[in-house]
Design a protein around this motif. Structure first.
Motif, PDB file in Angstrom:
ATOM      1  N   VAL A   1     -49.422  56.574   6.150  1.00 49.28           N
ATOM      2  CA  VAL A   1     -48.036  56.881   5.804  1.00 49.28           C
ATOM      3  C   VAL A   1     -47.176  55.622   5.849  1.00 49.28           C
ATOM      4  O   VAL A   1     -46.347  55.382   4.968  1.00 49.28           O
ATOM      5  CB  VAL A   1     -47.470  57.956   6.750  1.00 49.28           C
ATOM      6  N   THR A   2     -47.372  54.789   6.871  1.00 50.71           N
ATOM      7  CA  THR A   2     -46.571  53.572   7.013  1.00 50.71           C
ATOM      8  C   THR A   2     -46.788  52.620   5.844  1.00 50.71           C
ATOM      9  O   THR A   2     -45.827  52.101   5.257  1.00 50.71           O
ATOM     10  CB  THR A   2     -46.919  52.858   8.335  1.00 50.71           C
ATOM     11  N   CYS A   3     -48.047  52.382   5.486  1.00 43.07           N
ATOM     12  CA  CYS A   3     -48.349  51.480   4.370  1.00 43.07           C
ATOM     13  C   CYS A   3     -47.817  52.024   3.051  1.00 43.07           C
ATOM     14  O   CYS A   3     -47.322  51.262   2.206  1.00 43.07           O
ATOM     15  CB  CYS A   3     -49.852  51.244   4.273  1.00 43.07           C
ATOM     16  N   SER A   4     -47.885  53.337   2.877  1.00 49.39           N
ATOM     17  CA  SER A   4     -47.364  53.945   1.650  1.00 49.39           C
ATOM     18  C   SER A   4     -45.865  53.755   1.544  1.00 49.39           C
ATOM     19  O   SER A   4     -45.330  53.477   0.468  1.00 49.39           O
ATOM     20  CB  SER A   4     -47.716  55.435   1.616  1.00 49.39           C
ATOM     21  N   PHE A   5     -45.182  53.884   2.678  1.00 48.86           N
ATOM     22  CA  PHE A   5     -43.731  53.703   2.666  1.00 48.86           C
ATOM     23  C   PHE A   5     -43.368  52.254   2.365  1.00 48.86           C
ATOM     24  O   PHE A   5     -42.485  51.975   1.554  1.00 48.86           O
ATOM     25  CB  PHE A   5     -43.152  54.123   4.016  1.00 48.86           C
ATOM     26  N   LEU A   6     -44.054  51.317   3.028  1.00 48.11           N
ATOM     27  CA  LEU A   6     -43.716  49.911   2.860  1.00 48.11           C
ATOM     28  C   LEU A   6     -44.071  49.402   1.467  1.00 48.11           C
ATOM     29  O   LEU A   6     -43.392  48.514   0.935  1.00 48.11           O
ATOM     30  CB  LEU A   6     -44.436  49.075   3.919  1.00 48.11           C
ATOM     31  N   SER A   7     -45.114  49.960   0.867  1.00 46.75           N
ATOM     32  CA  SER A   7     -45.512  49.508  -0.469  1.00 46.75           C
ATOM     33  C   SER A   7     -44.596  50.064  -1.555  1.00 46.75           C
ATOM     34  O   SER A   7     -44.470  49.468  -2.626  1.00 46.75           O
ATOM     35  CB  SER A   7     -46.953  49.919  -0.755  1.00 46.75           C
ATOM     36  N   ASN A   8     -43.955  51.193  -1.280  1.00 47.40           N
ATOM     37  CA  ASN A   8     -43.039  51.790  -2.248  1.00 47.40           C
ATOM     38  C   ASN A   8     -41.722  52.159  -1.573  1.00 47.40           C
ATOM     39  O   ASN A   8     -41.466  53.338  -1.289  1.00 47.40           O
ATOM     40  CB  ASN A   8     -43.655  53.055  -2.877  1.00 47.40           C
ATOM     41  N   PRO A   9     -40.888  51.159  -1.283  1.00 50.49           N
ATOM     42  CA  PRO A   9     -39.614  51.478  -0.631  1.00 50.49           C
ATOM     43  C   PRO A   9     -38.763  52.364  -1.530  1.00 50.49           C
ATOM     44  O   PRO A   9     -38.761  52.210  -2.760  1.00 50.49           O
ATOM     45  CB  PRO A   9     -38.967  50.100  -0.426  1.00 50.49           C
ATOM     46  N   PRO A  10     -38.058  53.311  -0.939  1.00 56.06           N
ATOM     47  CA  PRO A  10     -37.263  54.238  -1.759  1.00 56.06           C
ATOM     48  C   PRO A  10     -36.121  53.536  -2.470  1.00 56.06           C
ATOM     49  O   PRO A  10     -35.486  52.632  -1.917  1.00 56.06           O
ATOM     50  CB  PRO A  10     -36.741  55.250  -0.731  1.00 56.06           C
ATOM     51  N   GLU A  11     -35.872  53.942  -3.706  1.00 58.29           N
ATOM     52  CA  GLU A  11     -34.708  53.436  -4.436  1.00 58.29           C
ATOM     53  C   GLU A  11     -33.538  54.365  -4.116  1.00 58.29           C
ATOM     54  O   GLU A  11     -33.511  55.517  -4.537  1.00 58.29           O
ATOM     55  CB  GLU A  11     -34.995  53.414  -5.935  1.00 58.29           C
ATOM     56  N   LEU A  12     -32.592  53.839  -3.382  1.00 55.58           N
ATOM     57  CA  LEU A  12     -31.517  54.680  -2.871  1.00 55.58           C
ATOM     58  C   LEU A  12     -30.424  54.887  -3.912  1.00 55.58           C
ATOM     59  O   LEU A  12     -30.007  53.951  -4.605  1.00 55.58           O
ATOM     60  CB  LEU A  12     -30.918  54.058  -1.605  1.00 55.58           C
ATOM     61  N   ARG A  13     -29.980  56.136  -3.989  1.00 59.03           N
ATOM     62  CA  ARG A  13     -28.873  56.491  -4.863  1.00 59.03           C
ATOM     63  C   ARG A  13     -28.165  57.693  -4.255  1.00 59.03           C
ATOM     64  O   ARG A  13     -28.795  58.640  -3.801  1.00 59.03           O
ATOM     65  CB  ARG A  13     -29.371  56.825  -6.271  1.00 59.03           C
ATOM     66  N   LEU A  14     -26.847  57.625  -4.221  1.00 58.49           N
ATOM     67  CA  LEU A  14     -26.063  58.724  -3.670  1.00 58.49           C
ATOM     68  C   LEU A  14     -24.859  58.961  -4.568  1.00 58.49           C
ATOM     69  O   LEU A  14     -24.082  58.029  -4.836  1.00 58.49           O
ATOM     70  CB  LEU A  14     -25.610  58.402  -2.243  1.00 58.49           C
ATOM     71  N   PHE A  15     -24.725  60.199  -5.030  1.00 58.54           N
ATOM     72  CA  PHE A  15     -23.681  60.557  -5.992  1.00 58.54           C
ATOM     73  C   PHE A  15     -23.835  59.654  -7.226  1.00 58.54           C
ATOM     74  O   PHE A  15     -24.895  59.583  -7.817  1.00 58.54           O
ATOM     75  CB  PHE A  15     -22.290  60.468  -5.361  1.00 58.54           C
ATOM     76  N   ASP A  16     -22.802  58.899  -7.580  1.00 55.12           N
ATOM     77  CA  ASP A  16     -22.904  58.009  -8.742  1.00 55.12           C
ATOM     78  C   ASP A  16     -23.119  56.557  -8.330  1.00 55.12           C
ATOM     79  O   ASP A  16     -23.015  55.644  -9.158  1.00 55.12           O
ATOM     80  CB  ASP A  16     -21.625  58.103  -9.588  1.00 55.12           C
ATOM     81  N   TYR A  17     -23.433  56.336  -7.056  1.00 53.66           N
ATOM     82  CA  TYR A  17     -23.554  54.973  -6.536  1.00 53.66           C
ATOM     83  C   TYR A  17     -25.024  54.614  -6.369  1.00 53.66           C
ATOM     84  O   TYR A  17     -25.771  55.297  -5.666  1.00 53.66           O
ATOM     85  CB  TYR A  17     -22.832  54.873  -5.190  1.00 53.66           C
ATOM     86  N   SER A  18     -25.426  53.548  -7.051  1.00 51.69           N
ATOM     87  CA  SER A  18     -26.774  53.024  -6.887  1.00 51.69           C
ATOM     88  C   SER A  18     -26.730  51.855  -5.911  1.00 51.69           C
ATOM     89  O   SER A  18     -25.944  50.913  -6.098  1.00 51.69           O
ATOM     90  CB  SER A  18     -27.342  52.556  -8.234  1.00 51.69           C
ATOM     91  N   TYR A  19     -27.556  51.905  -4.889  1.00 56.37           N
ATOM     92  CA  TYR A  19     -27.545  50.872  -3.860  1.00 56.37           C
ATOM     93  C   TYR A  19     -28.029  49.548  -4.442  1.00 56.37           C
ATOM     94  O   TYR A  19     -29.077  49.504  -5.099  1.00 56.37           O
ATOM     95  CB  TYR A  19     -28.443  51.277  -2.699  1.00 56.37           C
ATOM     96  N   PRO A  20     -27.300  48.455  -4.220  1.00 59.37           N
ATOM     97  CA  PRO A  20     -27.747  47.141  -4.712  1.00 59.37           C
ATOM     98  C   PRO A  20     -29.001  46.677  -3.977  1.00 59.37           C
ATOM     99  O   PRO A  20     -29.365  47.199  -2.914  1.00 59.37           O
ATOM    100  CB  PRO A  20     -26.555  46.224  -4.420  1.00 59.37           C
ATOM    101  N   TYR A  21     -29.639  45.660  -4.529  1.00 58.10           N
ATOM    102  CA  TYR A  21     -30.917  45.195  -3.982  1.00 58.10           C
ATOM    103  C   TYR A  21     -30.770  44.694  -2.549  1.00 58.10           C
ATOM    104  O   TYR A  21     -31.667  44.897  -1.720  1.00 58.10           O
ATOM    105  CB  TYR A  21     -31.481  44.079  -4.875  1.00 58.10           C
ATOM    106  N   TRP A  22     -29.646  44.041  -2.252  1.00 59.19           N
ATOM    107  CA  TRP A  22     -29.503  43.459  -0.919  1.00 59.19           C
ATOM    108  C   TRP A  22     -29.499  44.526   0.183  1.00 59.19           C
ATOM    109  O   TRP A  22     -29.800  44.230   1.350  1.00 59.19           O
ATOM    110  CB  TRP A  22     -28.245  42.597  -0.820  1.00 59.19           C
ATOM    111  N   THR A  23     -29.184  45.764  -0.159  1.00 63.20           N
ATOM    112  CA  THR A  23     -29.192  46.815   0.855  1.00 63.20           C
ATOM    113  C   THR A  23     -30.616  47.117   1.329  1.00 63.20           C
ATOM    114  O   THR A  23     -30.816  47.554   2.470  1.00 63.20           O
ATOM    115  CB  THR A  23     -28.546  48.098   0.309  1.00 63.20           C
ATOM    116  N   THR A  24     -31.611  46.879   0.452  1.00 58.40           N
ATOM    117  CA  THR A  24     -33.000  47.055   0.878  1.00 58.40           C
ATOM    118  C   THR A  24     -33.351  46.052   1.967  1.00 58.40           C
ATOM    119  O   THR A  24     -34.012  46.387   2.962  1.00 58.40           O
ATOM    120  CB  THR A  24     -33.950  46.881  -0.317  1.00 58.40           C
ATOM    121  N   VAL A  25     -32.882  44.806   1.799  1.00 59.86           N
ATOM    122  CA  VAL A  25     -33.116  43.779   2.813  1.00 59.86           C
ATOM    123  C   VAL A  25     -32.426  44.158   4.113  1.00 59.86           C
ATOM    124  O   VAL A  25     -33.004  44.047   5.210  1.00 59.86           O
ATOM    125  CB  VAL A  25     -32.614  42.407   2.311  1.00 59.86           C
ATOM    126  N   VAL A  26     -31.181  44.624   4.003  1.00 62.63           N
ATOM    127  CA  VAL A  26     -30.442  45.052   5.196  1.00 62.63           C
ATOM    128  C   VAL A  26     -31.165  46.212   5.878  1.00 62.63           C
ATOM    129  O   VAL A  26     -31.282  46.262   7.108  1.00 62.63           O
ATOM    130  CB  VAL A  26     -29.001  45.463   4.823  1.00 62.63           C
TER     131      VAL A  26
END
Length: 662
Positions: free
Chosen positions: A584-609
């Motif tokens: 489960v851990t490797c699957s999560f790390l290999s495919n990090p979720p692309e976050l989106r809420l309402f009409d806001y798409s999270y920028p790439y730097w939020t993945t690093v954060v």
């Protein structure tokens, strides 16, 4: 002149003023002090006789006694010097008296325990059954093949979730310590796991309670004859607001927004006043007051320990089941309910060939049962030593999984009703996930039922109670861990420590109370807990099964329960469960979720954060390993060996006497 405190003596044979041993536990006669030595001719058990030479119950603390070593009182037969060799299976004592011929004896005092067995069961069920059971499982189920999803879900529960659940309950009950100090008795070099758990619990408390603040806002708003999210005539509504439940023939278009969605986004969250994570905006004072009240309830529920929280869960753990039953009956009578149930359970067998389905099943059962947060260790540590934790693990995990399954019917009968009213497919109505499923879709359906005010009040009360006992549990994991690790500082100041902890959690939640707080909640939910908890439990399983030893652990369980875990459990602990977690851990790390809420798409730097937030907790583990190796004397090999060897399985300080049972 020495005797292990494991000699067999029936309680009925005890004379007045003597100590007895009952059910392999040392029982102190209130009329006597602890007899350190008796019948010096008895022989120590050999190293292989751990099954026969049982240990003293773990988790007992000492209280000083003024009995002198010169023979006064109940210990006149004891010698002033009682050296003994400590083996891995024998409990021994050693001390040397001072010139004055004095010695300090300390009486064994019980660790706090649950008032009743049902208090423990309700607390564990209340912890495991939370908001995620209501919104996450139904969504994951229909997204991954409906009824077909139950197959991987059941398999992952049997071979991954339940064995880990059982393992944590057994560890906590046997060693009777919180998530930090317990590692002294298992594998000291992994003590950083305990600190990582505490950091994760603090992160969870910083966003999870904000979701309850939203529910509390809805609850207060429900005390009206007409619920505020039923019309488009309010100050927060826009021109796109479409009340398709009105008597007028209004069609649902592509740009239509329901009044429930606008109430949630524009009145409760006010996300339109934030541009995203780089501009969160101000703090909502309404939500701040709601959260303050929730933390006040939490504080007065846990400040005295499990004696008080064990009583509160009689309400918070049972009330949701009453409401779920009422909502299930009501949902089943709605027009179009059958469409939702069919969509929920219709199997798509092709989905079983997709790896993502098995990953989702493993993640769902893991986060639903909740090992790795220190809660099961803490709660089980307050059990009586011979409590049947095996039975508890099976009962509570079964109740948890059944609740998730039934919650799907509660949700999807209403979604079918919504699809009927909108004249759309259920798949279109069921696009909302997470909290939106509850605060928009379900709230809207309730608002258009007969007696909508009543159903709204009990529904949001249910959400509050589901969240509260999970919060009790999460904070108790931190409290027990810290108090057991630093008893000399906090053992007599629990109320003060709990107050400081709740204040810290409240201040940490301020970012989630801003106008863009929903974006912060989503970020923490995906990154702060997921991979970090998976890593923690993987290392925990490895430390217990491979370093502490599956044979030793099985002997511990046998000492408590009277029987050794079967080969199925041992195989799961040694191999299957760690592989399950690593998968489960490797699957999560290999495919990090692309976050989106309402009409806001999270920028790439939020993945690093997000990864930085997750790493900030598990970094405690390697840091402590390095620290442990530095402070341990000897060569590198000696340091490693000392660091992976339990310091003591039972450590009862007796002033200068140290009683060890390893």
């Amino acid at each position: 002149e020495t005797e292990p405190l494991t000699y067999k003596k029936d309680v009925s044979d005890c004379n007045e003023g003597e100590d007895c041993k009952e059910n392999r536990l040392l029982v102190r006669n209130p009329k006597s002090a602890l007899r350190l030595v008796e019948d010096g001719n008895k022989v120590h058990p050999s190293q292989g006789d751990k099954g026969e030479a049982a240990q003293i119950s773990n988790g007992y603390s000492g209280v000083q006694s003024s009995v002198p070593c010169n023979g006064m009182g109940e210990v006149e037969d004891a010698q002033c010097t009682a050296p003994a060799a400590t083996t891995t299976t024998t409990t021994t004592t050693s001390t040397t008296c001072g010139a004055e011929g004095q010695q300090q004896l300390m009486e064994l005092e019980d660790r706090e325990t649950w008032s009743k067995k049902i208090d423990f069961l309700l607390s564990v069920i209340g912890y495991a059954v939370d908001l995620g059971n209501v919104w996450r499982f139904p969504y994951i189920c229909y997204q991954n093949g409906g009824g077909a999803f139950l197959i991987p879900y059941t398999i992952m529960a049997i071979f991954g979730g339940i064995p880990l659940f059982y393992m944590e309950l057994a560890l906590g009950q046997y060693h009777r310590n919180g998530c930090i100090s317990i590692w002294r008795k298992i594998c000291p070099i992994f003590k950083g796991i305990g600190f990582a758990i505490c950091v994760i619990d603090l992160y969870v408390a910083s966003y999870y309670n904000t979701i309850m603040a939203w529910a509390f806002y809805y609850l207060v708003s429900s005390f009206t004859t007409q619920l505020p999210w039923t019309s488009c005539t309010n100050a927060w509504n826009t021109g796109n607001c479409t009340d398709y439940f009105s008597k007028d023939n209004i069609s649902w278009s592509l740009h239509s927004i329901s009044p429930a969605e606008e109430f949630y986004t524009r009145q409760v969250l006010q996300v339109h006043r934030s541009k995203g994570l780089d501009d969160l905006g101000g703090i909502s004072w309404q939500l701040t007051l709601c959260l303050l009240l929730i933390f006040t309830i939490v504080y007065f529920s846990i400040w005295k320990g499990v004696k008080t929280s064990g009583k509160v869960v009689w309400v918070t753990a049972t009330f949701p089941y009453i409401v779920l039953f009422i909502l299930l009956v009501r949902g089943a009578t709605l027009p179009g309910a059958w469409r939702g149930v069919l969509y929920y359970l219709k199997p798509d067998w092709q989905k079983l060939l997709a790896t993502e389905v098995w990953v989702d099943a493993a993640a769902q059962i893991f986060f639903s049962l909740g090992p790795g947060f220190g809660v099961l260790l803490a709660y089980a540590s307050y059990n009586k030593f011979h409590n049947n934790c095996y039975q508890d693990a099976l009962v509570t995990s079964t109740v948890n999984c059944a609740t998730s399954f039934v919650s799907g019917f509660v949700i999807f009968t209403v979604l079918g009703y919504m699809a009927e009213m909108r004249n759309e497919d259920v798949s279109e109505v069921a696009k909302d996930t997470g909290p939106s499923l509850l605060f928009i879709t379900y709230a809207e359906a309730i608002a258009n039922m007969p007696a909508s005010t009543f159903f709204a009040i009990i529904f949001f009360l249910m959400l509050l109670t589901l969240g509260l006992d999970s919060t009790f549990a999460g904070l108790e994991g931190v409290i027990t861990g810290v108090l057991d690790e630093f008893p000399h500082v906090w053992s007599k100041r629990r109320e003060l420590f709990v107050l400081g902890l709740t204040i810290i959690c409240f201040l940490g939640s301020l970012a989630t109370l801003t106008f863009g707080g929903a974006y912060v909640v989503k970020l923490f939910e995906e990154y702060a807990t997921g991979p970090a908890v998976l890593t923690v439990v993987f290392l925990e399983a490895v430390a217990v099964a491979w370093f502490y030893g599956i044979t030793q652990f099985s002997n511990d369980v046998k000492e408590m329960l009277g029987f050794t875990p079967g080969w199925y459990w041992r195989v799961c602990w040694v191999a299957i469960s760690p592989i399950f977690l690593l998968f489960v851990t490797c699957s999560f790390l290999s495919n990090p979720p692309e976050l989106r809420l309402f009409d806001y798409s999270y920028p790439y730097w939020t993945t690093v954060v997000g990864y930085c937030i997750g790493t900030s907790s598990i970094i405690c583990i390697p840091i402590y390993m390095v620290y442990r190796l530095i402070i341990t004397p000897g060569t590198l090999k000696e340091r490693i060996l000392k660091s992976i060897t339990p310091e003591t399985a039972t450590e009862i300080p007796f002033g200068d006497i140290r009683m060890n049972a390893v």
